[in-house]
Write a protein that holds these residues in place. Structure first.
Motif, PDB file in Angstrom:
ATOM      1  N   SER A  36       0.844  -1.205   0.000  1.00  0.00           N
ATOM      2  CA  SER A  36       0.000   0.000   0.000  1.00  0.00           C
ATOM      3  C   SER A  36       0.868   1.240   0.000  1.00  0.00           C
ATOM      4  N   THR A  37       0.239   2.318  -0.430  1.00  0.00           N
ATOM      5  CA  THR A  37       0.823   3.639  -0.271  1.00  0.00           C
ATOM      6  C   THR A  37      -0.313   4.616  -0.034  1.00  0.00           C
ATOM      7  N   SER A  38      -0.026   5.683   0.647  1.00  0.00           N
ATOM      8  CA  SER A  38      -1.072   6.626   1.054  1.00  0.00           C
ATOM      9  C   SER A  38      -0.630   8.049   0.781  1.00  0.00           C
ATOM     10  N   THR A  39      -1.624   8.925   0.699  1.00  0.00           N
ATOM     11  CA  THR A  39      -1.360  10.349   0.595  1.00  0.00           C
ATOM     12  C   THR A  39      -2.569  11.094   1.131  1.00  0.00           C
ATOM     13  N   THR A  40      -2.484  12.388   1.168  1.00  0.00           N
ATOM     14  CA  THR A  40      -3.574  13.227   1.658  1.00  0.00           C
ATOM     15  C   THR A  40      -3.838  14.329   0.642  1.00  0.00           C
ATOM     16  N   ALA A  41      -5.117  14.560   0.367  1.00  0.00           N
ATOM     17  CA  ALA A  41      -5.515  15.636  -0.541  1.00  0.00           C
ATOM     18  C   ALA A  41      -6.281  16.694   0.243  1.00  0.00           C
ATOM     19  N   SER A  42      -6.101  17.932  -0.179  1.00  0.00           N
ATOM     20  CA  SER A  42      -6.766  19.045   0.490  1.00  0.00           C
ATOM     21  C   SER A  42      -7.972  19.502  -0.324  1.00  0.00           C
ATOM     22  N   VAL A  43      -9.124  19.652   0.373  1.00  0.00           N
ATOM     23  CA  VAL A  43     -10.328  20.212  -0.240  1.00  0.00           C
ATOM     24  C   VAL A  43     -10.566  21.568   0.413  1.00  0.00           C
ATOM     25  N   GLN A  44     -10.439  22.620  -0.397  1.00  0.00           N
ATOM     26  CA  GLN A  44     -10.584  23.975   0.117  1.00  0.00           C
ATOM     27  C   GLN A  44     -11.958  24.515  -0.299  1.00  0.00           C
ATOM     28  N   VAL A  45     -12.782  24.886   0.682  1.00  0.00           N
ATOM     29  CA  VAL A  45     -14.114  25.448   0.415  1.00  0.00           C
ATOM     30  C   VAL A  45     -13.986  26.965   0.355  1.00  0.00           C
ATOM     31  N   ASP A  46     -14.436  27.532  -0.792  1.00  0.00           N
ATOM     32  CA  ASP A  46     -14.356  28.974  -1.008  1.00  0.00           C
ATOM     33  C   ASP A  46     -15.729  29.584  -0.727  1.00  0.00           C
ATOM     34  N   ASP A  47     -15.837  30.366   0.314  1.00  0.00           N
ATOM     35  CA  ASP A  47     -17.084  31.050   0.671  1.00  0.00           C
ATOM     36  C   ASP A  47     -16.976  32.488   0.179  1.00  0.00           C
ATOM     37  N   ALA A  48     -17.412  32.725  -1.089  1.00  0.00           N
ATOM     38  CA  ALA A  48     -17.286  34.058  -1.681  1.00  0.00           C
ATOM     39  C   ALA A  48     -18.153  35.064  -0.925  1.00  0.00           C
ATOM     40  N   MET A  49     -17.703  36.316  -0.809  1.00  0.00           N
ATOM     41  CA  MET A  49     -18.454  37.357  -0.113  1.00  0.00           C
ATOM     42  C   MET A  49     -18.329  38.655  -0.908  1.00  0.00           C
ATOM     43  N   ALA A  50     -19.463  39.098  -1.495  1.00  0.00           N
ATOM     44  CA  ALA A  50     -19.474  40.302  -2.320  1.00  0.00           C
ATOM     45  C   ALA A  50     -19.483  41.546  -1.439  1.00  0.00           C
TER      46      ALA A  50
END
Length: 694
Positions: free
Chosen positions: A513-527
């Motif tokens: 096995s091999t493993s890694t980590t991915a980043s999920v960035q949530v963009d909360d736009a503000m006008a």
């Protein structure tokens, strides 16, 4: 072996401080010479003593200020009287013992005055080299009162024998032929050698003064017999005592010893050296004195050849003045020949050393280096990578072996490996001689390529679906995936409401096995935007939303725009609802709504009279018009008194009262400042009439 002082005598003179000279008069002349005075390189015989037995002894000066830690004392009075403190009674006090004993004719001839109470210690000796020497201190109670008076105490060290005419006095001032006497060494003459023990009085030694430590030296012929007399006597009278202190084991003839050391010997005892391995250092140490240079010859013999089997060993060495040791080093050379065991002897040749004093030497053997081999576990082939232990076995070598594995850097004789791809493991084994051999084991994984996993980070808008894709290379057979611990496929989709990290693991049919980590960035736009009135009917709009990709304006009057910053003109005064919609660089959308107000042009009318009589007509006074926000008003009576001050709008005005009372009819003066929404205020002043109503 030195005699041990009796306990009763070690506390001689009750109440004495511990930092004192200690004297034991109970040694025999033979003990004083054989056990105390004589050092290396000298054979002594025929020891004799003449004089009062109380005038000789052993002294311990380790807690005194003589500069000599122990030795033999000879004096003209009682030896035990040398113990401090100094009573300081000269020149009129009794500072000695008069035994009324005989003097010494030779000392009488030197001093040119009668001598008394001579103490004479003499013996025969055979030196092992061409020099004999010893160290001493001369002390006296005649210092400094009888210097130059012509009848001072006298001492000498008379040596006689081959190549010496008569008796030669070797108690001389350094670098001169002048005898050491009270008149020649004192506070005024050769003062660098004089130590006062009177001002203040010394606590450890009784004498008024004494010399620094001198060395008596004589040039002799090695292995020949000589005679020496160590003699001291009172001069002129027997009242004031003097003494000579002879340092223990300093009566010696230079000898040279050898201290051999090697980096490696193949023996528990002796020196069995190995070709190409051993390095040897020989530290030669000579006996005192060290003041003169000394050159000795070295004889190198044996079946081994100097300069061929070993690096060159010199045929002589020199001790520089002041040096007690010289070190010579040599390497045992690898000549590539099979010669068996050879021997080598290095011997000091010290001026025809006497046979009864054998010269120092060291003998070594030299062996051919044994073969040295290393083997490791056999090569192996695996379909899937797995754990494998590799052992290194050495044959031959000297001493402790060290191991260095090329890939892992481990230092044991065995390593356990788990290569994911074909790998060669090489070990280098080194022995204490520095001989080293290598061996290699190859672990073959049949072309297996290690698993490689990459998952790109993603950015999504708040509430949207995030999709992560696993990119896999290498491995063998089918692959299974887990995302945050849950089984899944190569793609992972979920609704993202906040930023998070997702852990992914891929496993192949080999169970690797091999493993890694991915980043999920949530963009909360503000006008966000700002507004600024730049004219009565014009507003400047500016988008302040970060990371904007596009913008859309709805100005509330049916007009729109896509400019980041724009000035918008309204045709009609009033309040409008403005909407801005933005799309940021991540494609996320947000909107914001604000109300804005624009005004008509400024128009001001101010009446000059009003009738506050409660008839409902013209009851108040104030500014009339449009295009302003408020006005400030001040009213003054005819005498210049301010009767009103305040801020007013269209909804309020002055009702003609002053502090709740009706203002009298008549003439008043007003001042007014009209403030428009933008631009310079309008100022005006004039006369105002308060009139009665009809």
């Amino acid at each position: 072996m030195r005699r041990i002082l009796p306990y009763l005598f070690s506390v001689l003179l009750s109440g004495q401080a511990t930092a004192q000279l200690v004297v034991d008069p109970n040694y025999t002349p033979q003990q004083l010479v054989q056990d105390v005075l004589v050092g290396q390189g000298v054979q002594v015989s025929n020891v004799q003593y003449s004089g009062n037995n109380a005038s000789k002894g052993y002294f311990d000066g380790s807690n005194a200020n003589l500069g000599i830690s122990e030795g033999v004392i000879l004096c003209t009075g009682k030896a035990i009287d040398a113990v401090g403190p100094n009573n300081g009674q000269s020149p009129f006090g009794d500072e000695g013992t008069d035994f009324h004993g005989n003097g010494d004719p030779q000392l009488t001839s030197i001093s040119a005055t009668s001598t008394f109470d001579a103490a004479n210690l003499e013996f025969d000796f055979i030196p092992s080299s061409d020099t004999v020497s010893f160290r001493y201190v001369f002390a006296s109670n005649e210092y400094m009162y009888w210097v130059g008076q012509g009848f001072t105490d006298v001492f000498a060290f008379f040596i006689s024998g081959p190549t010496i005419t008569g008796e030669q006095n070797i108690a001389l001032i350094p670098g001169t032929s002048t005898p050491v006497t009270i008149d020649n060494v004192n506070a005024n003459s050769n003062s660098q050698y004089y130590i006062s023990n009177e001002n203040p009085p010394g606590t450890s030694v009784e004498y008024n003064g004494f010399t620094s430590v001198f060395t008596a030296t004589a040039i002799v012929t090695a292995c020949q017999q000589y005679h020496i007399r160590l003699v001291i006597a009172d001069g002129g009278n027997g009242e004031y005592d003097s003494a000579v202190f002879l340092e223990a084991r300093s009566f010696s003839s230079p000898t040279v010893s050898i201290d051999p050391q090697t980096n490696y010997t193949n023996s528990q005892s002796g020196f069995d050296l190995i070709e190409g391995c051993s390095t040897m250092s020989l530290t030669f140490e000579r006996s005192a004195p060290y003041s003169n240079a000394l050159t000795v010859a070295l004889d190198v013999s044996g079946s081994a050849t100097n300069g061929v089997d070993v690096s060159n060993i010199p045929n002589s060495l020199t001790f520089a003045p002041g040096d007690s040791t010289v070190t010579v080093s040599f390497d045992v050379l690898e000549d590539g020949l099979t010669e068996g065991t050879e021997d080598l002897t290095i011997e000091v040749v010290l001026n025809s050393q006497c046979s009864s004093n054998p010269s120092a030497s060291v003998t070594v053997t030299i062996e051919d280096a044994e073969p040295f081999t290393v083997q490791t576990s056999p090569d192996v082939v695996f379909t899937c990578p797995q754990e494998y232990q590799i052992d290194a076995t050495a044959s031959g070598g000297y001493g402790t072996l060290t191991y260095d594995w090329s890939v892992s850097g481990e230092t044991g004789s065995s390593i356990t490996v788990f290569p994911l791809e074909s790998t060669a493991y090489t070990v280098t084994v080194t022995d204490e001689c520095g001989f080293s051999e290598t061996a290699t084991t190859v672990v073959n994984t049949s072309g297996y390529e290690p698993l490689q996993l990459e998952v790109a980070d993603v950015v999504v808008c708040d509430g949207e679906l995030a999709q992560l894709v696993a990119n896999v290379e290498g491995g063998q057979g089918n692959r299974t995936f887990t995302w945050n611990g849950a089984s899944g496929s190569g793609t992972y989709t979920f609704q993202a409401t906040q930023s998070t990290d997702v852990a992914v693991t891929v496993t192949d049919d080999c169970g690797l096995s091999t493993s890694t980590t991915a980043s999920v960035q949530v963009d909360d736009a503000m006008a966000l935007f700002t507004q600024q009135l730049v004219r009565h009917n014009a507003i400047e709009f500016t988008n302040t939303t970060p990371n904007t990709q596009s913008v859309y304006w709805d100005f509330g009057d049916t007009l729109t725009s896509d400019e980041e910053m724009i000035t918008h003109y309204y045709d009609t005064a009033g309040t409008y609802t403005v909407t801005m919609v933005v799309v940021n660089t991540n494609g996320c959308v947000d909107s914001v709504i604000q109300d804005v107000t624009v005004y008509p042009p400024l128009h001001v009318y101010i009446p000059n009279a009003f009738t506050p009589n409660e008839d409902g007509i013209n009851e108040t006074f104030g500014v009339m018009g449009e295009g302003y926000l408020y006005y400030d008003l001040e009213i003054f009576d005819r005498w210049g008194n301010k009767i009103l001050s305040g801020r007013f709008t269209d909804e309020n005005a002055w009702d003609g009262t002053i502090h709740g009372n009706k203002a009298p009819q008549g003439m008043y003066v007003y001042r007014v400042w009209v403030q428009p929404p933008i631009g310079i205020e309008h100022k005006e002043s004039d006369v105002l009439y308060v009139l009665p109503g009809k």
